[in-house]
Scaffold this active site. Sequence first.
Site, mmCIF file in Angstrom:
data_model
loop_
_atom_site.group_PDB
_atom_site.id
_atom_site.type_symbol
_atom_site.label_atom_id
_atom_site.label_comp_id
_atom_site.label_asym_id
_atom_site.label_seq_id
_atom_site.Cartn_x
_atom_site.Cartn_y
_atom_site.Cartn_z
ATOM 1 N N PHE A 139 -25.778 6.351 -14.096
ATOM 2 C CA PHE A 139 -25.544 4.980 -13.644
ATOM 3 C C PHE A 139 -26.636 4.489 -12.698
ATOM 4 C CE2 PHE A 139 -23.418 7.728 -10.569
ATOM 5 C CZ PHE A 139 -23.879 7.218 -9.374
ATOM 6 N N SER A 140 -27.442 5.388 -12.163
ATOM 7 C CA SER A 140 -28.456 5.037 -11.166
ATOM 8 C C SER A 140 -29.555 4.181 -11.776
ATOM 9 C CB SER A 140 -29.070 6.311 -10.584
ATOM 10 O OG SER A 140 -30.329 6.043 -9.996
#
Length: 228
Positions: free
Chosen positions: A27-28
Amino acid sequence: MGCGGSKNATVPSKGQKPSVDLYLALFSPSCRAVLMFAKEVGLELNHKLVDLQKGEARTPEFLAMNPCHCVPTIKDGGLTLWESAAIMVYLNDKYAKDPARLYPTDLQKRAKVNLMFGFHQNFDSSIGSYMAPQILRGQEADPEKAEKVRTSLELFNKVLEGKTYVAGDCLTLPDFSLMASLTLLDFKDFDYKSNYPCIKAWNDRMRALPYFEETNKGWYDMMKSPSA
């Protein structure tokens, strides 16, 4: 020299898979920038998922490798690197068939690319400050921080005027960084299109890259999860 797009994608030297480990959280945005870059140059990396919520970036083993306990982090032989811009520049210089395509050797063109890396820091900070409390702690949107995001979007729209990509006519490394940061605003459908025509055109162009959905799937899957 070609400009952007998968039709100009390169492959690792001699067709061999580098033994580079990429420690990441899907998700980063910083990790997703590296993933998009790797797909663009045809570089295979050994993905090592790090569960940040479980503290896997703060284990003694990870801290010995990266005392800043952040992702993305790479290990290439005896070299350890973190910070996505440094990672992309290094991997591009070492493994891309045509390194100058995404990170020009011409001093003036490279200066413009480095400028956009610097611009990205403030852009990402304004978006992250606004979105992180909503994403990580379920807080309501802060109107003052939302206004700072709009200011950043206005500046970015101005920067993009007359350009195809962020540093000119060609796709370059900071395009991946800025695009990954922009996607955070999709979490609450923050409107970054209606009043920013240059951003909308660039955003559409970046989303049309054939690997965009694959490399950003982790983020959008998280958005769809019940806890998001």
